[in-house]
Scaffold this motif. Structure first.
Motif, PDB file in Angstrom:
ATOM      1  N   GLU A 219       0.827  -1.185   0.000  1.00 24.94           N
ATOM      2  CA  GLU A 219       0.000   0.000   0.000  1.00 24.94           C
ATOM      3  C   GLU A 219       0.874   1.252   0.000  1.00 24.94           C
ATOM      4  O   GLU A 219       1.959   1.257   0.542  1.00 24.94           O
ATOM      5  CB  GLU A 219      -0.920   0.037   1.233  1.00 24.94           C
ATOM      6  CG  GLU A 219      -1.974  -1.030   1.221  1.00 24.94           C
ATOM      7  CD  GLU A 219      -1.584  -2.258   2.014  1.00 24.94           C
ATOM      8  OE1 GLU A 219      -0.403  -2.411   2.348  1.00 24.94           O
ATOM      9  OE2 GLU A 219      -2.476  -3.064   2.291  1.00 24.94           O
TER      10      GLU A 219
ATOM     11  N   VAL B 136      -5.131   0.905  -1.117  1.00 30.48           N
ATOM     12  CA  VAL B 136      -5.284  -0.169  -0.142  1.00 30.48           C
ATOM     13  C   VAL B 136      -5.442  -1.494  -0.871  1.00 30.48           C
ATOM     14  O   VAL B 136      -6.230  -1.593  -1.808  1.00 30.48           O
ATOM     15  CB  VAL B 136      -6.524   0.079   0.757  1.00 30.48           C
ATOM     16  CG1 VAL B 136      -6.730  -1.061   1.730  1.00 30.48           C
ATOM     17  CG2 VAL B 136      -6.369   1.389   1.495  1.00 30.48           C
TER      18      VAL B 136
ATOM     19  N   SER C 126      -6.810  -5.141  -1.479  1.00 30.64           N
ATOM     20  CA  SER C 126      -8.003  -5.952  -1.187  1.00 30.64           C
ATOM     21  C   SER C 126      -9.063  -5.225  -0.361  1.00 30.64           C
ATOM     22  O   SER C 126      -9.550  -5.763   0.630  1.00 30.64           O
ATOM     23  CB  SER C 126      -7.589  -7.241  -0.474  1.00 30.64           C
ATOM     24  OG  SER C 126      -6.637  -7.941  -1.213  1.00 30.64           O
ATOM     25  N   PRO C 127      -9.462  -4.006  -0.755  1.00 34.28           N
ATOM     26  CA  PRO C 127     -10.501  -3.331   0.019  1.00 34.28           C
ATOM     27  C   PRO C 127     -11.885  -3.857  -0.328  1.00 34.28           C
ATOM     28  O   PRO C 127     -12.113  -4.385  -1.416  1.00 34.28           O
ATOM     29  CB  PRO C 127     -10.370  -1.880  -0.422  1.00 34.28           C
ATOM     30  CG  PRO C 127      -9.939  -1.996  -1.843  1.00 34.28           C
ATOM     31  CD  PRO C 127      -9.022  -3.206  -1.873  1.00 34.28           C
TER      32      PRO C 127
ATOM     33  N   SER D  89     -13.210  -1.912   4.737  1.00 31.79           N
ATOM     34  CA  SER D  89     -12.642  -3.123   5.348  1.00 31.79           C
ATOM     35  C   SER D  89     -11.528  -3.668   4.469  1.00 31.79           C
ATOM     36  O   SER D  89     -11.509  -3.463   3.267  1.00 31.79           O
ATOM     37  CB  SER D  89     -13.722  -4.188   5.500  1.00 31.79           C
ATOM     38  OG  SER D  89     -14.761  -3.720   6.319  1.00 31.79           O
ATOM     39  N   GLN D  90     -10.620  -4.398   5.089  1.00 27.99           N
ATOM     40  CA  GLN D  90      -9.530  -5.040   4.363  1.00 27.99           C
ATOM     41  C   GLN D  90      -9.290  -6.411   4.982  1.00 27.99           C
ATOM     42  O   GLN D  90      -9.098  -6.534   6.188  1.00 27.99           O
ATOM     43  CB  GLN D  90      -8.254  -4.205   4.451  1.00 27.99           C
ATOM     44  CG  GLN D  90      -7.092  -4.821   3.690  1.00 27.99           C
ATOM     45  CD  GLN D  90      -5.805  -4.040   3.894  1.00 27.99           C
ATOM     46  OE1 GLN D  90      -5.525  -3.582   4.981  1.00 27.99           O
ATOM     47  NE2 GLN D  90      -5.038  -3.890   2.839  1.00 27.99           N
TER      48      GLN D  90
ATOM     49  N   TYR E 168      -7.117  -9.959   3.673  1.00 23.99           N
ATOM     50  CA  TYR E 168      -6.402 -10.643   2.606  1.00 23.99           C
ATOM     51  C   TYR E 168      -5.967 -12.049   2.980  1.00 23.99           C
ATOM     52  O   TYR E 168      -5.336 -12.723   2.196  1.00 23.99           O
ATOM     53  CB  TYR E 168      -5.228  -9.822   2.088  1.00 23.99           C
ATOM     54  CG  TYR E 168      -4.387  -9.151   3.142  1.00 23.99           C
ATOM     55  CD1 TYR E 168      -3.387  -9.825   3.808  1.00 23.99           C
ATOM     56  CD2 TYR E 168      -4.615  -7.822   3.467  1.00 23.99           C
ATOM     57  CE1 TYR E 168      -2.631  -9.202   4.769  1.00 23.99           C
ATOM     58  CE2 TYR E 168      -3.846  -7.192   4.434  1.00 23.99           C
ATOM     59  CZ  TYR E 168      -2.860  -7.882   5.061  1.00 23.99           C
ATOM     60  OH  TYR E 168      -2.112  -7.263   6.020  1.00 23.99           O
TER      61      TYR E 168
ATOM     62  N   TYR F 128      -7.205  -8.885   9.204  1.00 27.23           N
ATOM     63  CA  TYR F 128      -8.428  -8.155   8.914  1.00 27.23           C
ATOM     64  C   TYR F 128      -8.356  -6.826   9.637  1.00 27.23           C
ATOM     65  O   TYR F 128      -7.886  -6.748  10.770  1.00 27.23           O
ATOM     66  CB  TYR F 128      -9.641  -8.949   9.410  1.00 27.23           C
ATOM     67  CG  TYR F 128     -10.950  -8.233   9.235  1.00 27.23           C
ATOM     68  CD1 TYR F 128     -11.613  -8.256   8.028  1.00 27.23           C
ATOM     69  CD2 TYR F 128     -11.513  -7.518  10.282  1.00 27.23           C
ATOM     70  CE1 TYR F 128     -12.802  -7.599   7.853  1.00 27.23           C
ATOM     71  CE2 TYR F 128     -12.715  -6.847  10.127  1.00 27.23           C
ATOM     72  CZ  TYR F 128     -13.355  -6.892   8.913  1.00 27.23           C
ATOM     73  OH  TYR F 128     -14.536  -6.230   8.743  1.00 27.23           O
TER      74      TYR F 128
END
Length: 64
Positions: free
Chosen positions: A18, A23, A25-26, A45-46, A48, A53
């Protein structure tokens, strides 16, 4: 050819890549209740993998 470590190789598609407001995998993008066009907040939210999380809150200034 894209070299490892070059700016072109550092896309926000994987964790720890990032930069600035990008960001990996948002999902989401939910408006926080009570937000106005002059004071606009969202939650993103994120996630991966099963262990990592997080939820991030952003204030968006460009709407006022």
């Amino acid at each position: 050819m894209i070299l490892p470590g070059s700016p072109a190789a550092r896309q926000p598609g994987s964790p720890a890549q990032e930069a600035a407001n990008l960001v990996a995998s948002p999902y989401g993008g939910f408006v926080i209740p009570g937000s106005t066009f002059g004071n606009f907040h969202i939650v993103v939210s994120q996630s991966y993998d099963p262990k990592n999380y997080r939820i991030m809150q952003y204030k968006v200034n460009m709407l006022s």
